[in-house]
Design a protein around this motif. Structure first.
Motif, PDB file in Angstrom:
ATOM      1  N   ILE A 177       0.663  -0.834   0.039  1.00 47.40           N
ATOM      2  CA  ILE A 177      -0.079  -0.042  -0.013  1.00 47.40           C
ATOM      3  C   ILE A 177       0.905   1.154  -0.137  1.00 47.40           C
ATOM      4  N   ASP A 178       2.191   1.263   0.653  1.00 49.69           N
ATOM      5  CA  ASP A 178       2.914   2.535   0.823  1.00 49.69           C
ATOM      6  C   ASP A 178       3.330   2.032   0.027  1.00 49.69           C
ATOM      7  N   SER A 179       4.031   1.059  -0.890  1.00 46.50           N
ATOM      8  CA  SER A 179       4.319   1.938  -1.991  1.00 46.50           C
ATOM      9  C   SER A 179       3.142   2.466  -3.715  1.00 46.50           C
ATOM     10  N   ILE A 180       2.298   1.825  -3.613  1.00 44.36           N
ATOM     11  CA  ILE A 180       1.148   2.104  -4.471  1.00 44.36           C
ATOM     12  C   ILE A 180       1.238   3.462  -4.056  1.00 44.36           C
ATOM     13  N   LEU A 181       0.487   4.225  -2.935  1.00 48.07           N
ATOM     14  CA  LEU A 181       0.698   5.347  -2.389  1.00 48.07           C
ATOM     15  C   LEU A 181       1.911   6.231  -2.960  1.00 48.07           C
ATOM     16  N   GLY A 182       3.337   5.978  -2.436  1.00 48.66           N
ATOM     17  CA  GLY A 182       4.329   6.719  -3.228  1.00 48.66           C
ATOM     18  C   GLY A 182       4.326   6.623  -4.677  1.00 48.66           C
ATOM     19  N   ALA A 183       4.037   5.476  -5.356  1.00 49.60           N
ATOM     20  CA  ALA A 183       4.503   5.790  -6.971  1.00 49.60           C
ATOM     21  C   ALA A 183       3.058   6.631  -7.722  1.00 49.60           C
ATOM     22  N   THR A 184       1.980   7.067  -6.682  1.00 44.82           N
ATOM     23  CA  THR A 184       1.271   7.874  -7.652  1.00 44.82           C
ATOM     24  C   THR A 184       0.952   9.173  -6.999  1.00 44.82           C
ATOM     25  N   ILE A 185       0.968   9.475  -5.756  1.00 45.72           N
ATOM     26  CA  ILE A 185       0.869  10.083  -4.637  1.00 45.72           C
ATOM     27  C   ILE A 185       2.085  11.411  -4.303  1.00 45.72           C
ATOM     28  N   GLN A 186       3.476  10.598  -4.397  1.00 48.09           N
ATOM     29  CA  GLN A 186       4.435  10.998  -3.961  1.00 48.09           C
ATOM     30  C   GLN A 186       5.614  10.807  -4.752  1.00 48.09           C
ATOM     31  N   ILE A 187       5.929  12.319  -5.064  1.00 50.49           N
ATOM     32  CA  ILE A 187       6.653  12.277  -6.268  1.00 50.49           C
ATOM     33  C   ILE A 187       8.231  12.400  -5.805  1.00 50.49           C
ATOM     34  N   THR A 188       9.022  11.683  -7.008  1.00 50.05           N
ATOM     35  CA  THR A 188      10.383  10.976  -7.343  1.00 50.05           C
ATOM     36  C   THR A 188      11.249  12.450  -8.579  1.00 50.05           C
ATOM     37  N   TYR A 189      12.013  12.999  -7.765  1.00 46.60           N
ATOM     38  CA  TYR A 189      12.628  12.832  -8.725  1.00 46.60           C
ATOM     39  C   TYR A 189      14.436  12.646  -8.594  1.00 46.60           C
ATOM     40  N   GLN A 190      14.883  12.928  -9.984  1.00 47.11           N
ATOM     41  CA  GLN A 190      16.397  12.534 -10.413  1.00 47.11           C
ATOM     42  C   GLN A 190      17.305  13.852 -10.872  1.00 47.11           C
ATOM     43  N   ASP A 191      18.572  13.207 -10.319  1.00 43.42           N
ATOM     44  CA  ASP A 191      19.645  14.608 -10.608  1.00 43.42           C
ATOM     45  C   ASP A 191      19.919  13.802 -11.666  1.00 43.42           C
ATOM     46  N   PRO A 192      19.417  14.169 -13.090  1.00 45.34           N
ATOM     47  CA  PRO A 192      20.172  14.227 -14.351  1.00 45.34           C
ATOM     48  C   PRO A 192      21.987  13.515 -14.020  1.00 45.34           C
ATOM     49  N   GLU A 193      22.545  13.880 -14.059  1.00 49.34           N
ATOM     50  CA  GLU A 193      24.342  14.420 -13.602  1.00 49.34           C
ATOM     51  C   GLU A 193      24.390  13.258 -12.933  1.00 49.34           C
ATOM     52  N   THR A 194      24.062  13.412 -11.333  1.00 40.38           N
ATOM     53  CA  THR A 194      24.664  12.862 -10.761  1.00 40.38           C
ATOM     54  C   THR A 194      24.468  10.996 -10.335  1.00 40.38           C
ATOM     55  N   LYS A 195      22.979  11.169 -11.007  1.00 36.05           N
ATOM     56  CA  LYS A 195      21.645   9.987 -11.435  1.00 36.05           C
ATOM     57  C   LYS A 195      21.393   9.161  -9.741  1.00 36.05           C
ATOM     58  N   VAL A 196      21.120  11.158  -8.537  1.00 35.03           N
ATOM     59  CA  VAL A 196      20.668  10.631  -7.248  1.00 35.03           C
ATOM     60  C   VAL A 196      19.612  10.967  -7.130  1.00 35.03           C
ATOM     61  N   ILE A 197      18.930  10.371  -6.462  1.00 37.36           N
ATOM     62  CA  ILE A 197      16.466  10.335  -6.191  1.00 37.36           C
ATOM     63  C   ILE A 197      17.030  11.646  -5.151  1.00 37.36           C
ATOM     64  N   HIS A 198      15.976  12.480  -6.101  1.00 35.81           N
ATOM     65  CA  HIS A 198      16.073  13.474  -4.950  1.00 35.81           C
ATOM     66  C   HIS A 198      14.047  13.542  -4.308  1.00 35.81           C
ATOM     67  N   HIS A 199      13.770  14.328  -3.446  1.00 29.10           N
ATOM     68  CA  HIS A 199      12.270  14.481  -3.166  1.00 29.10           C
ATOM     69  C   HIS A 199      11.908  16.212  -2.678  1.00 29.10           C
ATOM     70  N   ASN A 200      12.888  16.828  -3.344  1.00 26.84           N
ATOM     71  CA  ASN A 200      12.456  18.421  -3.266  1.00 26.84           C
ATOM     72  C   ASN A 200      13.464  18.449  -4.722  1.00 26.84           C
ATOM     73  N   TYR A 201      12.451  19.595  -5.284  1.00 27.61           N
ATOM     74  CA  TYR A 201      11.642  19.490  -6.811  1.00 27.61           C
ATOM     75  C   TYR A 201      13.062  20.882  -6.636  1.00 27.61           C
ATOM     76  N   GLU A 202      14.052  20.357  -7.063  1.00 26.53           N
ATOM     77  CA  GLU A 202      15.019  21.860  -8.555  1.00 26.53           C
ATOM     78  C   GLU A 202      15.010  22.389  -9.632  1.00 26.53           C
ATOM     79  N   SER A 203      14.592  22.777 -10.699  1.00 27.13           N
ATOM     80  CA  SER A 203      15.485  23.310 -11.585  1.00 27.13           C
ATOM     81  C   SER A 203      15.639  21.685 -12.404  1.00 27.13           C
TER      82      SER A 203
END
Length: 241
Positions: A177-203
């Motif tokens: 359930i946590d994964s389903i919620l995380g995939a749909t209503i929790q946002i995930t970002y990635q830094d294209p240079e470092t390939k590291v996952i982030h959860h806060n937005y940067e341009s």
């Protein structure tokens, strides 16, 4: 639940979750930016989610009294509260182990809402078979812990297999359930240079999945709430017959 030794199961969760969080932390930081913050972030999340178990436990103390064996025929309220708290602990540890140890799997995860999409390790809603296995183990551990406390307390019958089964089932379902919620209503970002996952937005970041509706702690709280109801009202009566 709160008037005896079952309260120590929550401490067991804290200890195991802390060990899992610290395990190969430096490596996990190369996948997910929150790894560097996990020592403080995880404690705040655990404290927020633990509030539910504390409230239910105090309600048990005030309304029902001392801890007793799970018997829905004899005392439905006491049994449902006990199963709800076990489901809470199972979901919390299952999710923690799936996140902290599942990220180390060599096979990249797939998005649970789109199983054909491979996503970077650390993505909200990303799942692997290894992570699912860790969820089951986490839930089972909480079932074992509850059985141990009942045995030490002299609560009979202990019903260890049923406790372990309920812990494993609710741990797995809660984690999914946590994964389903995380995939749909929790946002995930990635830094294209470092390939590291982030959860806060940067341009400069690239969005990987989800929408910015709930935070990680809010997703955890919601998944735990749902699983507590399922464990106490649905699965508990079916298992402890």
């Amino acid at each position: 639940v709160g008037s005896g030794l079952r309260g120590y199961v929550l401490l067991m969760f804290y200890q195991i979750a802390s060990l899992a969080t610290k395990f190969k932390r430096k490596l996990k930081e190369t996948y997910d930016s929150t790894g560097a913050e996990s020592s403080t972030r995880e404690y705040s999340q655990v404290l927020a989610c633990s509030l539910l178990a504390v409230i239910i436990s105090m309600f048990h103390v005030i309304i029902v009294g001392e801890e007793r064996a799970i018997n829905y025929q004899e005392n439905w309220l006491a049994a449902s509260l006990t199963c709800a708290v076990l489901s809470h602990h199972s979901t919390c540890l299952a999710d923690t182990l799936a996140s902290e140890l599942g990220i180390l799997n060599k096979t990249p995860p797939v998005l649970i809402s789109n199983p054909w999409k491979v996503v970077p390790p650390g993505t909200n809603g990303g799942v692997t078979w290894w992570g699912i296995a860790m969820s089951c183990i986490g839930g089972a551990i909480m079932g074992v812990g509850t059985g141990m406390m009942d045995w030490i307390s002299g609560i009979t019958p202990v019903q260890p297999l049923r406790l372990i089964f309920l812990g494993t089932l609710t741990g797995l379902i809660g984690s999914l359930i946590d994964s389903i919620l995380g995939a749909t209503i929790q946002i995930t970002y990635q830094d294209p240079e470092t390939k590291v996952i982030h959860h806060n937005y940067e341009s400069s970041f690239k969005q990987i999945s989800g929408r910015n509706v709930l935070s990680n702690a809010q997703v955890n709280l919601l998944s735990v709430s749902i699983t507590m109801v399922l464990g106490g009202v649905v699965f508990g009566p079916l298992i402890f017959v």
